[in-house]
Design an enzyme around this catalytic site. Structure first.
Site, PDB file in Angstrom:
ATOM      1  N   HIS A  57      13.060  29.187  10.364  1.00 42.61           N
ATOM      2  CA  HIS A  57      13.388  30.620  10.296  1.00 42.61           C
ATOM      3  C   HIS A  57      14.679  30.884  11.068  1.00 42.61           C
ATOM      4  O   HIS A  57      15.612  31.488  10.574  1.00 42.61           O
ATOM      5  CB  HIS A  57      12.232  31.436  10.869  1.00 42.61           C
ATOM      6  CG  HIS A  57      12.586  32.872  11.087  1.00 42.61           C
ATOM      7  ND1 HIS A  57      12.802  33.745  10.044  1.00 42.61           N
ATOM      8  CD2 HIS A  57      12.794  33.585  12.225  1.00 42.61           C
ATOM      9  CE1 HIS A  57      13.130  34.932  10.541  1.00 42.61           C
ATOM     10  NE2 HIS A  57      13.134  34.856  11.848  1.00 42.61           N
ATOM     11  N   ARG A  68      13.308  28.904   1.847  1.00 39.35           N
ATOM     12  CA  ARG A  68      14.019  28.655   3.102  1.00 39.35           C
ATOM     13  C   ARG A  68      13.786  27.197   3.468  1.00 39.35           C
ATOM     14  O   ARG A  68      12.707  26.833   3.906  1.00 39.35           O
ATOM     15  CB  ARG A  68      13.433  29.598   4.167  1.00 39.35           C
ATOM     16  CG  ARG A  68      14.287  29.770   5.403  1.00 39.35           C
ATOM     17  CD  ARG A  68      13.446  30.382   6.523  1.00 39.35           C
ATOM     18  NE  ARG A  68      12.536  29.394   7.044  1.00 39.35           N
ATOM     19  CZ  ARG A  68      11.319  29.660   7.538  1.00 39.35           C
ATOM     20  NH1 ARG A  68      10.859  30.885   7.585  1.00 39.35           N
ATOM     21  NH2 ARG A  68      10.549  28.681   7.986  1.00 39.35           N
ATOM     22  N   TYR A 119       3.603  25.205  10.508  1.00 38.63           N
ATOM     23  CA  TYR A 119       2.885  26.073   9.560  1.00 38.63           C
ATOM     24  C   TYR A 119       3.123  25.746   8.093  1.00 38.63           C
ATOM     25  O   TYR A 119       2.651  26.467   7.219  1.00 38.63           O
ATOM     26  CB  TYR A 119       3.204  27.550   9.828  1.00 38.63           C
ATOM     27  CG  TYR A 119       4.687  27.887   9.825  1.00 38.63           C
ATOM     28  CD1 TYR A 119       5.364  28.144   8.634  1.00 38.63           C
ATOM     29  CD2 TYR A 119       5.421  27.944  11.008  1.00 38.63           C
ATOM     30  CE1 TYR A 119       6.709  28.457   8.623  1.00 38.63           C
ATOM     31  CE2 TYR A 119       6.767  28.247  11.020  1.00 38.63           C
ATOM     32  CZ  TYR A 119       7.408  28.511   9.817  1.00 38.63           C
ATOM     33  OH  TYR A 119       8.742  28.806   9.816  1.00 38.63           O
TER      34      TYR A 119
HETATM   35  C1  LIG Z   1      11.101  45.843  12.671  1.00 36.61           C
HETATM   36  C2  LIG Z   1      11.021  44.394  13.051  1.00 36.61           C
HETATM   37  N1  LIG Z   1       9.834  43.817  13.196  1.00 36.61           N
HETATM   38  C3  LIG Z   1       9.750  42.493  13.522  1.00 36.61           C
HETATM   39  C4  LIG Z   1      10.886  41.760  13.712  1.00 36.61           C
HETATM   40  C5  LIG Z   1      10.791  40.276  14.060  1.00 36.61           C
HETATM   41  N2  LIG Z   1      11.201  39.491  12.888  1.00 36.61           N
HETATM   42  C6  LIG Z   1      12.409  38.920  12.835  1.00 36.61           C
HETATM   43  S1  LIG Z   1      12.635  38.084  11.404  1.00 36.61           S
HETATM   44  C7  LIG Z   1      11.105  38.458  10.845  1.00 36.61           C
HETATM   45  C8  LIG Z   1      10.622  37.964   9.511  1.00 36.61           C
HETATM   46  C9  LIG Z   1      11.395  38.491   8.348  1.00 36.61           C
HETATM   47  O1  LIG Z   1      11.017  37.848   7.170  1.00 36.61           O
HETATM   48  P1  LIG Z   1      11.717  38.135   5.793  1.00 36.61           P
HETATM   49  O2  LIG Z   1      11.856  39.602   5.589  1.00 36.61           O
HETATM   50  O3  LIG Z   1      10.980  37.380   4.749  1.00 36.61           O
HETATM   51  O4  LIG Z   1      13.196  37.561   5.969  1.00 36.61           O
HETATM   52  P2  LIG Z   1      13.669  36.038   6.216  1.00 36.61           P
HETATM   53  O5  LIG Z   1      13.799  35.871   7.690  1.00 36.61           O
HETATM   54  O6  LIG Z   1      12.658  35.152   5.615  1.00 36.61           O
HETATM   55  O7  LIG Z   1      15.005  35.926   5.575  1.00 36.61           O
HETATM   56  C10 LIG Z   1      10.414  39.219  11.794  1.00 36.61           C
HETATM   57  C11 LIG Z   1       9.032  39.698  11.622  1.00 36.61           C
HETATM   58  C12 LIG Z   1      12.129  42.418  13.576  1.00 36.61           C
HETATM   59  N3  LIG Z   1      13.287  41.766  13.728  1.00 36.61           N
HETATM   60  N4  LIG Z   1      12.166  43.738  13.220  1.00 36.61           N
END
Ligand SMILES: Cc1ncc(C[n+]2csc(CCOP(=O)(O)OP(=O)(O)O)c2C)c(N)n1
Ligand SMILES: [Mg+2]
Length: 391
Positions: free
Chosen positions: A289, A285, A298
Site C-alpha cells: 500500500h 496494486r 494479508y
Molecule cells: C478519511 C480517511 N480515512 C482513513 C485514511 C487512512 N487511509 C489511507 S489510505 C487508505 C486506503 C485507501 O484505499 P483505496 O481507496 O482503495 O486507495 P488505494 O490506496 O488502494 O489506492 C486509508 C483507509 C485516510 N487517509 N483518510
C-alpha cells in the site's frame, strides 16, 4: 506526445489486421489489448458506444515509453524511501496503464484531482516527477501550481478530492465552459476503498443532480490497505453509478488502450454537457500500500502471480513486437532513457534543501492572514530562544 483521437485524420495510422475481433454487447470489462498483447478491434458498450483507438505507430511507441518511464521513476522513489531519503512512498506499481491511459486521454484544458498515488497522471500532465518526492521527503507541500498544470495537489484524506472536483466541475458549468469540443471536463481519481466514504457518495449525488462535467475514475486495485474489495461492495463498483443516475463502465485498467478509449469518451461526454460518469479501472496494486505496509501479511503469493501475468507493460511490448512497430533497439533506448531519468531524479532528491521551519506558514492563504502572521511571529520567537544554546 500528442495522442490520436478516434475519428481524427487516419493518415499514418495502422490498418486493422483481419484477425482482430470486434466485441459487441454488454462487456463486463472493456478490453482492447489482451494480456498476450493481441488487439481487439473494438468493443461496443451497453449503450451502443463503440470503444476503439486509432493511434499512429509513433503514438503506440509513446505510450510504451510513458509506461516504462513511470514504472522506473516509481521504483527509484521506493528505493529512495528504503534508503531513508523519503519519509514514505505510495507506489503505483501495477497501475501504470490505468494512469497513463487516463492521463493521456485528458485534453489540455481538463482539470484532474488526484489522490496520493497518481504519479503516472502527474507525469502525463507534464509536471516534473521530482515534485511529489519533495512532499514525501517532507521538504515542501507539493511544489506544483495546480492551475498551471491543471492537476490539483495530492490529497491524502480518502475521497475528499471527489467533493473538490464536483464543486470545481459545477463551477465549470456555471462559467459556461461546457458545450463544445473546447469545453472543459474534470476527472476525479479515487480508489476502491474510497467508494465506502460518505464524501464520495455525496459527490456522486451532487455531480448527478447538477449534471457536472465530471469523470469519476476509480482505480479498483483490489485493496484498501489490507481490506479486500469484498469488504467494500457486494456489486461491481461500476454498477453503483446507475443508482445515482449516471453511466458506469468497467475497463481493464491494465490495458492502456482501453483505458484511454473509455476515459476519452467519458471526458468528451462531460465537456459536451452530458454530465458525469463513473469508470472503474479494474487493476491490481502489485506492491505494498505504501512503504509502511507489508502485504504478505494479508494476501497470498499466488494471487500476486496471477496478476503478474496481466502486466500492463508486457502486453504493450508483446503487441509492438508482434506488429513490428518497435524493434530491440527501441526497447533498449527506452530502458536507457528510464535509467538516466531515474539517476537524475535521485541526484536531485539528494540535493533538495531543507526548508526554514517558518516557511510552513507560507502559501496557506493567497493574501496571508492576521492570525497566521501572529502564529509566525510567535514561532519565530520560539526558534530564536534556542539561539546560542547547544540544543
Ligand atoms: C478519511 C480517511 N480515512 C482513513 C485514511 C487512512 N487511509 C489511507 S489510505 C487508505 C486506503 C485507501 O484505499 P483505496 O481507496 O482503495 O486507495 P488505494 O490506496 O488502494 O489506492 C486509508 C483507509 C485516510 N487517509 N483518510
Ligand atoms: Mg485500493
Amino acid at each position: 506526445m500528442a495522442k490520436g483521437d478516434p475519428g481524427a485524420s487516419t493518415r499514418g495510422r495502422r490498418a486493422a489486421p483481419r484477425s482482430r475481433k470486434a466485441v459487441t454487447g454488454d462487456p463486463e470489462l472493456v478490453q482492447l489489448l489482451t494480456p498476450a498483447g493481441e488487439r481487439i478491434e473494438s468493443v461496443t458498450g451497453p449503450d451502443g458506444t463503440v470503444y476503439r483507438v486509432d493511434f499512429t505507430d509513433e503514438e503506440y511507441r509513446g505510450l510504451y515509453r510513458d509506461l516504462v518511464l513511470v514504472r522506473k521513476l516509481d521504483a527509484e522513489a521506493t528505493a529512495l524511501q528504503r534508503q531513508g531519503e523519503l519519509g514514505l512512498w505510495a507506489s503505483l506499481l501495477g497501475q501504470e496503464a490505468a494512469q497513463v491511459g487516463s492521463g493521456r486521454a485528458l485534453r489540455a484544458q481538463d482539470m484532474a484531482f488526484p489522490t496520493y498515488r497518481e504519479h503516472g497522471v502527474l507525469y502525463c500532465r507534464g509536471i516534473d516527477p521530482i515534485m511529489p518526492l519533495g512532499l514525501f521527503r517532507g521538504v515542501d507541500q507539493g511544489g506544483w501550481d495546480p492551475n498551471e498544470f491543471k492537476f490539483n495537489m495530492y490529497t491524502i484524506v480518502i475521497g475528499a478530492q471527489t467533493l473538490h472536483a464536483t464543486g470545481y466541475a459545477m463551477g465549470v458549468t456555471m462559467d459556461g465552459k461546457t458545450g463544445g469540443e473546447d469545453g472543459e471536463a474534470v476527472i476525479a481519481y479515487f480508489g476502491d476503498g474510497a467508494t465506502s466514504q460518505g464524501d464520495v457518495n455525496e459527490a456522486f449525488v451532487w455531480a448527478s443532480v447538477f449534471n457536472a462535467p465530471l469523470v469519476f475514475f476509480c482505480q479498483n486495485n483490489q485493496y484498501a490497505i489490507s481490506e479486500p474489495l469484498e469488504r467494500q461492495t457486494r456489486v461491481p463498483l461500476y454498477r453503483r453509478a446507475a443508482g445515482f443516475g449516471f453511466p458506469g463502465i468497467r475497463v481493464d485498467g491494465n490495458d492502456v488502450l482501453a483505458t484511454y478509449a473509455v476515459t476519452r469518451h467519458a471526458l468528451d461526454n462531460a465537456r459536451h454537457g452530458q454530465g458525469p460518469s463513473l469508470i472503474e479501472a479494474y487493476t491490481y496494486r502489485m506492491g505494498a500500500h505504501t512503504t509502511s505496509d507489508d502485504p504478505t501479511r494479508y494476501r497470498i503469493a499466488s494471487e500476486v502471480e496471477a496478476w503478474q501475468a496481466k502486466d500492463p507493460i508486457a502486453r504493450v511490448k508483446a503487441f509492438l513486437e508482434r506488429e513490428k512497430i518497435a524493434d530491440a533497439g527501441f526497447f533498449a533506448e527506452v530502458d536507457e532513457q528510464a535509467r538516466r531519468e531515474a539517476v537524475d531524479l535521485r541526484e536531485r532528491v539528494l540535493e533538495m534543501p531543507n526548508p526554514e521551519p517558518v516557511t510552513m506558514f507560507d502559501h496557506v492563504y493567497p493574501n496571508g492572514s492576521p492570525l497566521l502572521d501572529q502564529q509566525r511571529a510567535q514561532f519565530s520567537r520560539y526558534l530564536e530562544s534556542f539561539e546560542g544554546s547547544a540544543h
